[in-house]
Design a protein around this motif. Structure first.
Motif, PDB file in Angstrom:
ATOM      1  N   GLN A 310       0.813  -1.221   0.000  1.00 38.64           N
ATOM      2  CA  GLN A 310       0.000   0.000   0.000  1.00 38.64           C
ATOM      3  C   GLN A 310       0.851   1.279   0.000  1.00 38.64           C
ATOM      4  O   GLN A 310       0.317   2.374   0.195  1.00 38.64           O
ATOM      5  N   LYS A 313       0.733   5.093   0.802  1.00 36.44           N
ATOM      6  CA  LYS A 313      -0.237   5.319   1.882  1.00 36.44           C
ATOM      7  C   LYS A 313       0.326   4.802   3.196  1.00 36.44           C
ATOM      8  O   LYS A 313       0.100   5.383   4.258  1.00 36.44           O
ATOM      9  N   PRO A 345       2.614  10.659   2.895  1.00 37.88           N
ATOM     10  CA  PRO A 345       2.461  10.047   1.560  1.00 37.88           C
ATOM     11  C   PRO A 345       2.410  11.086   0.440  1.00 37.88           C
ATOM     12  O   PRO A 345       2.539  10.737  -0.729  1.00 37.88           O
TER      13      PRO A 345
END
Length: 378
Positions: A310, A313, A345
Motif C-alpha cells: 500500500q 499510503k 504520503p
C-alpha cells in the motif's frame, strides 16, 4: 516429499513426483505410511490434500507393493460415501475405464491422469448434490451463475452443523501473472468470491445476504492483499448474478492500481539510492524489499527496507543490522523494525529519502550504542 522417501518403491515415487510437479493445482501430501505393521519400512500409501472449493479434500491413495501392475485404490472422505466416479453417467468413456483396467505402473503420468479425472468427476458430483437440494432460492442462484467457467460448489451436511452450500466463484477474466514483469509465480493467480448459503432455513428472509468472503492464493499478497478490499454492500432483493459485475469492476481497478504501485516503489528505491548509494540487494519484481550498506564513522551497518504493497499510503518499515556486532550465537545484531519516523504520503520521493536519511543519522548512533553494550564485536 518429506522424510523417509528413500523407502518409497521407485514406481510409486515416480508417479507421486510427477503428480506433484505437473498438476494444474497445488497438491500436498498430508502423510505417508506403510501397510506392513511389522515395520518393513516400505511406504506404499499416502494421503493427498487436493484443493477444492477453496478448501482441501483428503483422499487416501493405497498401493499394493506385491502387485505393482494393479492400479491403486483411492479412499474418499467420509462425507463422500455416495461418490462413485466411474458410475456417475451412463456414457462413461472407455478411455476413463481404462485408467484402472490398463494400469501401467511404469508410466509416471498415470497417477496424475487418474487424480485429475477423479477431481473433475467430483466437481460434477457436488454440482449434482447441490442441484438436488430442496431450496428454491438456492436453485435460482445456481441457475444464474452455473455457466460461469471454473465455478465450484460443495454441499456440506456434517452431523454437528446445519446444511450449507458453498460456492467458489472465480473472478476477473484477466491474467494477473502477465501483468507483472518478470513474474515468478508458477501457478496462475486467481481471486475468488466464497459464497455460503444456509440450506432451507425457513426463518431466514429469502433475499438476505449470504456469507461473502474474498479468497486468493497467499502468493498474490506480495502484489495485492484482498484483506484490504472492502466488499460492496449486498442490497435488499439482490441475487449473486447482480452482485458479481459490480464486485469485479471494483476489483479490476484495485488490481490495476496494485500493478501500477510496483513502479512507484521502484522509484522510491531509486530515490533512496541517491543519498545511500546503490542497494546491496533489492526485490526486482515487486520492489517490496531493499537493503543498503551505510556507515556512521567507522561503524558500518545494513539498512533493510520493507515496503508495503500500500506504499505510499503506508510507510516502509526499517531495520538496521550491524556488520561488526554479533550475538553469543554469532548472529548479526539487528534493531527492531520501526516505522517511527517523519512521513507523509504526499511528499515527493526525494523528500521521503532525505527525511529517512536524517532519521538514520540519529538512529545509527543509538543502534551502535545498543550493539556495543555487552555484545561480541569482531
Amino acid at each position: 516429499m518429506g522424510a523417509g522417501t528413500e523407502n518409497i518403491p521407485p514406481f510409486i515415487g515416480g508417479q507421486l513426483s510427477h503428480l506433484l510437479s505437473n498438476s494444474r493445482l497445488t497438491l500436498k501430501v498430508d502423510h505417508m505410511w506403510s501397510s506392513d505393521k511389522y515395520n518393513s519400512g516400505i511406504i506404499d500409501r499416502f494421503t493427498l490434500l487436493i484443493p477444492y472449493c477453496l478448501d482441501f479434500i483428503k483422499w487416501d491413495i493405497i498401493y499394493d507393493v506385491e502387485s505393482p501392475t494393479t492400479a491403486p485404490d483411492v479412499i474418499f472422505g467420509p462425507e463422500d460415501e455416495h461418490f462413485h466416479p466411474f458410475h456417475m453417467t451412463q456414457s462413461v468413456e472407455p478411455n476413463n475405464i481404462s485408467l484402472l483396467s490398463d494400469w501401467n505402473y511404469k508410466d509416471p503420468t498415470r497417477l496424475l491422469t487418474l487424480i485429475q479425472y477423479l477431481r473433475d468427476q467430483y466437481v460434477l458430483y457436488q454440482a449434482k448434490r447441490v442441484g438436488e437440494v430442496d431450496d428454491d432460492r438456492l436453485k435460482f442462484e445456481v441457475s444464474t451463475i452455473v455457466s460461469r467457467e471454473g465455478l465450484e460448489m460443495h454441499m456440506s451436511s456434517c452431523a454437528d452443523k446445519s446444511e450449507e452450500v458453498k460456492f467458489a466463484v472465480p473472478l476477473l477474466d484477466m491474467n494477473i501473472n502477465k501483468m507483472v514483469a518478470g513474474c515468478p509465480w508458477r501457478q496462475s493467480q486467481k481471486i475468488y468470491l466464497q459464497v455460503v448459503y444456509p440450506v432451507g432455513r425457513k426463518y431466514m428472509p429469502s433475499t438476505s445476504a449470504p456469507r461473502l468472503k474474498l479468497v486468493s492464493s497467499s502468493e498474490l499478497k506480495t502484489l495485492f492483499s484482498i484483506d484490504d478490499v472492502k466488499l460492496p454492500s449486498w442490497l435488499d432483493g439482490m441475487c449473486l448474478a447482480e452482485y458479481l459485475p459490480n464486485l469485479e469492476e471494483y476489483l479490476e481497478k484495485q488490481v490495476l492500481e496494485a500493478v501500477s504501485l510496483i513502479d512507484v516503489r521502484r522509484h522510491f528505491i531509486e530515490a533512496l539510492a541517491v543519498p545511500l548509494g546503490r542497494p546491496v540487494e533489492a526485490d526486482p519484481v515487486f520492489c517490496r524489499k531493499a537493503t543498503f550498506l551505510s556507515a556512521s564513522g567507522v561503524f558500518t551497518f545494513l539498512v533493510h527496507f520493507l515496503i508495503p504493497a500500500q506504499f505510499p499510503k503506508q510507510q516502509p518499515a526499517i531495520m538496521l543490522q550491524s556488520s561488526q556486532h554479533f550475538t553469543s550465537q554469532m548472529a548479526p545484531m539487528k534493531s527492531r523494525l520501526t516505522s517511527d519516523y517523519p512521513w507523509s504520503p504526499r511528499w515527493e520521493q526525494s523528500l521521503m529519502a532525505e527525511r529517512i536519511c536524517e532519521f538514520l543519522a540519529d538512529e545509527a548512533l543509538n543502534f551502535k550504542r545498543q550493539c556495543s553494550e555487552g555484545q561480541v564485536q569482531l
